[in-house]
Scaffold this motif. Structure first.
Motif, mmCIF file in Angstrom:
data_model
loop_
_atom_site.group_PDB
_atom_site.id
_atom_site.type_symbol
_atom_site.label_atom_id
_atom_site.label_comp_id
_atom_site.label_asym_id
_atom_site.label_seq_id
_atom_site.Cartn_x
_atom_site.Cartn_y
_atom_site.Cartn_z
ATOM 1 N N PHE A 57 0.933 -1.055 -0.104
ATOM 2 C CA PHE A 57 -0.370 0.100 -0.168
ATOM 3 C C PHE A 57 1.231 0.998 -0.329
ATOM 4 O O PHE A 57 1.883 1.264 0.520
ATOM 5 C CB PHE A 57 -0.567 -0.172 1.148
ATOM 6 C CG PHE A 57 -1.836 -1.132 1.424
ATOM 7 C CD1 PHE A 57 -2.949 -1.258 0.766
ATOM 8 C CD2 PHE A 57 -1.583 -2.378 2.513
ATOM 9 C CE1 PHE A 57 -3.424 -2.567 0.734
ATOM 10 C CE2 PHE A 57 -2.756 -3.197 3.159
ATOM 11 C CZ PHE A 57 -3.183 -3.596 2.325
ATOM 12 N N PRO A 58 0.282 2.162 -0.483
ATOM 13 C CA PRO A 58 -1.046 2.561 -0.995
ATOM 14 C C PRO A 58 -0.621 2.568 -3.334
ATOM 15 O O PRO A 58 0.123 2.351 -3.502
ATOM 16 C CB PRO A 58 -1.195 3.427 -0.876
ATOM 17 C CG PRO A 58 -0.060 4.558 -1.313
ATOM 18 C CD PRO A 58 0.465 3.892 -0.444
ATOM 19 N N TYR A 59 -2.058 1.303 -3.709
ATOM 20 C CA TYR A 59 -1.310 1.696 -4.512
ATOM 21 C C TYR A 59 -2.846 2.160 -5.359
ATOM 22 O O TYR A 59 -3.893 2.506 -4.616
ATOM 23 C CB TYR A 59 -1.484 -0.280 -5.118
ATOM 24 C CG TYR A 59 -1.955 -0.628 -4.909
ATOM 25 C CD1 TYR A 59 -3.631 -1.388 -4.719
ATOM 26 C CD2 TYR A 59 -1.953 -1.728 -3.176
ATOM 27 C CE1 TYR A 59 -4.538 -3.035 -4.601
ATOM 28 C CE2 TYR A 59 -2.400 -2.628 -2.666
ATOM 29 C CZ TYR A 59 -4.111 -2.775 -3.074
ATOM 30 O OH TYR A 59 -4.278 -4.644 -2.230
ATOM 31 N N LEU A 60 -2.846 2.350 -6.832
ATOM 32 C CA LEU A 60 -4.337 2.895 -6.920
ATOM 33 C C LEU A 60 -4.851 1.263 -8.275
ATOM 34 O O LEU A 60 -3.953 0.557 -9.237
ATOM 35 C CB LEU A 60 -3.877 3.505 -8.718
ATOM 36 C CG LEU A 60 -4.900 4.425 -9.020
ATOM 37 C CD1 LEU A 60 -5.495 5.591 -8.246
ATOM 38 C CD2 LEU A 60 -4.423 5.145 -10.259
ATOM 39 N N LEU A 61 -5.821 1.335 -7.448
ATOM 40 C CA LEU A 61 -6.395 0.356 -8.410
ATOM 41 C C LEU A 61 -7.641 0.567 -9.268
ATOM 42 O O LEU A 61 -8.903 1.797 -8.848
ATOM 43 C CB LEU A 61 -6.979 -0.592 -7.193
ATOM 44 C CG LEU A 61 -8.771 -1.610 -7.799
ATOM 45 C CD1 LEU A 61 -7.510 -3.219 -8.230
ATOM 46 C CD2 LEU A 61 -9.360 -2.251 -6.418
ATOM 47 N N LEU A 62 -7.839 0.014 -10.235
ATOM 48 C CA LEU A 62 -8.933 0.076 -11.332
ATOM 49 C C LEU A 62 -9.996 -1.335 -11.208
ATOM 50 O O LEU A 62 -9.028 -2.169 -11.305
ATOM 51 C CB LEU A 62 -8.641 0.733 -12.860
ATOM 52 C CG LEU A 62 -9.752 -0.034 -13.962
ATOM 53 C CD1 LEU A 62 -10.789 1.262 -13.292
ATOM 54 C CD2 LEU A 62 -9.432 -0.265 -14.884
ATOM 55 N N LEU A 63 -11.207 -0.864 -10.365
ATOM 56 C CA LEU A 63 -11.302 -2.337 -10.043
ATOM 57 C C LEU A 63 -12.713 -1.955 -11.410
ATOM 58 O O LEU A 63 -13.946 -1.954 -11.618
ATOM 59 C CB LEU A 63 -12.522 -1.551 -8.635
ATOM 60 C CG LEU A 63 -13.389 -3.325 -8.328
ATOM 61 C CD1 LEU A 63 -12.867 -5.022 -8.087
ATOM 62 C CD2 LEU A 63 -13.162 -2.946 -6.748
ATOM 63 N N VAL A 64 -12.479 -3.266 -11.975
ATOM 64 C CA VAL A 64 -14.097 -3.412 -13.303
ATOM 65 C C VAL A 64 -14.548 -5.055 -13.321
ATOM 66 O O VAL A 64 -13.380 -5.607 -13.159
ATOM 67 C CB VAL A 64 -13.110 -3.212 -14.347
ATOM 68 C CG1 VAL A 64 -12.834 -1.661 -14.526
ATOM 69 C CG2 VAL A 64 -11.376 -3.603 -14.508
ATOM 70 N N SER A 65 -15.876 -4.657 -13.578
ATOM 71 C CA SER A 65 -16.674 -5.622 -13.106
ATOM 72 C C SER A 65 -17.684 -6.158 -14.120
ATOM 73 O O SER A 65 -18.094 -3.928 -14.294
ATOM 74 C CB SER A 65 -16.174 -6.586 -12.079
ATOM 75 O OG SER A 65 -17.180 -5.596 -10.643
ATOM 76 N N GLY A 66 -18.829 -6.228 -14.144
ATOM 77 C CA GLY A 66 -20.047 -6.491 -14.668
ATOM 78 C C GLY A 66 -21.165 -5.578 -13.793
ATOM 79 O O GLY A 66 -21.837 -5.169 -14.448
#
Length: 342
Positions: free
Chosen positions: A129-138
């Motif tokens: 941490f800290p990281y930048l997260l792209l959270l992509v799902s349905g």
């Protein structure tokens, strides 16, 4: 050494897994419901909940048998408690409560989105941490600054459709069946992404958020003209979606101090074109790029068990209520449109 039994039932995958604190997936089982939902072109909540109820108990027993272990040997039972289709979430959470009570083990109620957010740390011990997260799902499309377990700052979300939802709807428009995302990706390999002009919603906008409803509608209008090959439509859609993702992610990177890495997670993270584009973006910003293995991108119980490992030592009450919606950053400012998906 900690060992957690994880249970996942938030949508259309019934899953159980045993994961230890050395990041080893000791055993896991996943029962897909694709065949049950394929005739309808999407997930039918009532069918999903019934399948979870029928399959979960024997699936857990089989997972323990695969590992040669008993419930007495686990240190906690972790289960998705939301967000998701509430019938399925309730099946998994009630099952976890019963097991925890019967074996006198702690219950750890896991946010399904946190499972995705922490899953890259299961596969990569060097991710800090800290990281930048792209959270992509349905059902979700967000950019989050992951500051620690339980500490998430939402920087962007979708104001209408999630990216995975747009993939699925495009697949339906093109008659590709269910599940749609992988089908669009396969067809796009055969097409020309420049053959069809499609919009890039919010590209270059000062607004940080995503929008994919207009893109999906543009695919429908292009299809109805009869002027384009399906492969070209799939390729053009995928390229337009990627352009939007890269633009929005770059904007988020410019709004924060340099994170330790650029990370992608969620079902759409399995898309190789999306991954390659994000990896190039990370390189442009001098950042490591981290994505979980394909098996950990879609819904699975290993990520829920790992989130339980990350939270080992805490316990939730047996009257914990299943939640159809559960934002990772409850203090995030509401957005226009369908911000309830945030």
């Amino acid at each position: 050494m900690g060992l957690v039994l994880g249970i996942e039932s938030s949508c259309d995958e019934t899953a159980a897994a045993l994961v230890d604190s050395d990041r080893r997936i000791i055993a896991q089982r996943i029962a897909s419901q694709d065949e049950a939902h394929r005739p309808y072109g999407g997930v039918v909540p009532e069918i999903a909940a019934r399948a979870h109820a029928e399959r979960l108990a024997p699936l857990i027993a089989a997972t323990l048998a695969d590992a040669g272990m008993t419930l007495d040997q686990v240190d906690a039972v972790a289960a998705t408690a939301g967000p998701g289709l509430i019938g399925g979430v309730m099946v998994g959470l009630v099952t976890a409560k019963a097991l925890a009570m019967a074996a006198d083990k702690p219950l750890i109620a896991i946010n399904h989105l946190e499972g995705h957010a922490l899953s890259p740390r299961l596969a990569d011990a060097s991710l800090h941490f800290p990281y930048l997260l792209l959270l992509v799902s349905g059902g979700h499309c967000q950019i989050l600054l992951v500051q620690g377990v339980g500490r998430y700052q939402r920087l962007a979300t979708t104001i209408d459709d999630a990216l995975g939802e747009a993939f699925d709807k495009t697949a339906k428009i093109l008659g590709l069946g269910y599940p749609g995302g992988p089908a669009v990706e396969r067809l796009a390999l055969l097409g020309n992404p420049k053959a069809v002009k499609l919009p890039r919603p919010l590209l270059g906008s000062a607004e940080p958020h995503f929008s994919f409803a207009g893109l999906k509608s543009a695919v429908l209008r292009a299809k109805e003209t009869g002027l384009h090959q399906d492969a070209d439509l799939a390729a053009a859609f995928q390229q337009a979606a990627l352009d939007c993702v890269l633009d929005r992610t770059a904007k988020a990177l410019g709004s924060i101090d340099k994170p330790t890495a650029l990370v992608v997670a969620g079902g759409v993270a399995a898309n190789q074109t999306i991954r390659a584009g994000l990896e190039a973006l990370a390189a442009q910003h001098g950042l490591p790029f981290v994505a979980p293995p394909l098996a950990l991108c879609t819904d699975n119980a290993a990520m829920i068990a790992w989130a339980g490992i990350e939270r080992l030592g805490q316990s939730d009450p047996l009257d914990f209520v299943a939640r159809p919606r559960w934002p990772l950053d409850p203090d995030a400012e509401p957005v226009r449109g369908a911000g309830i998906k945030a």
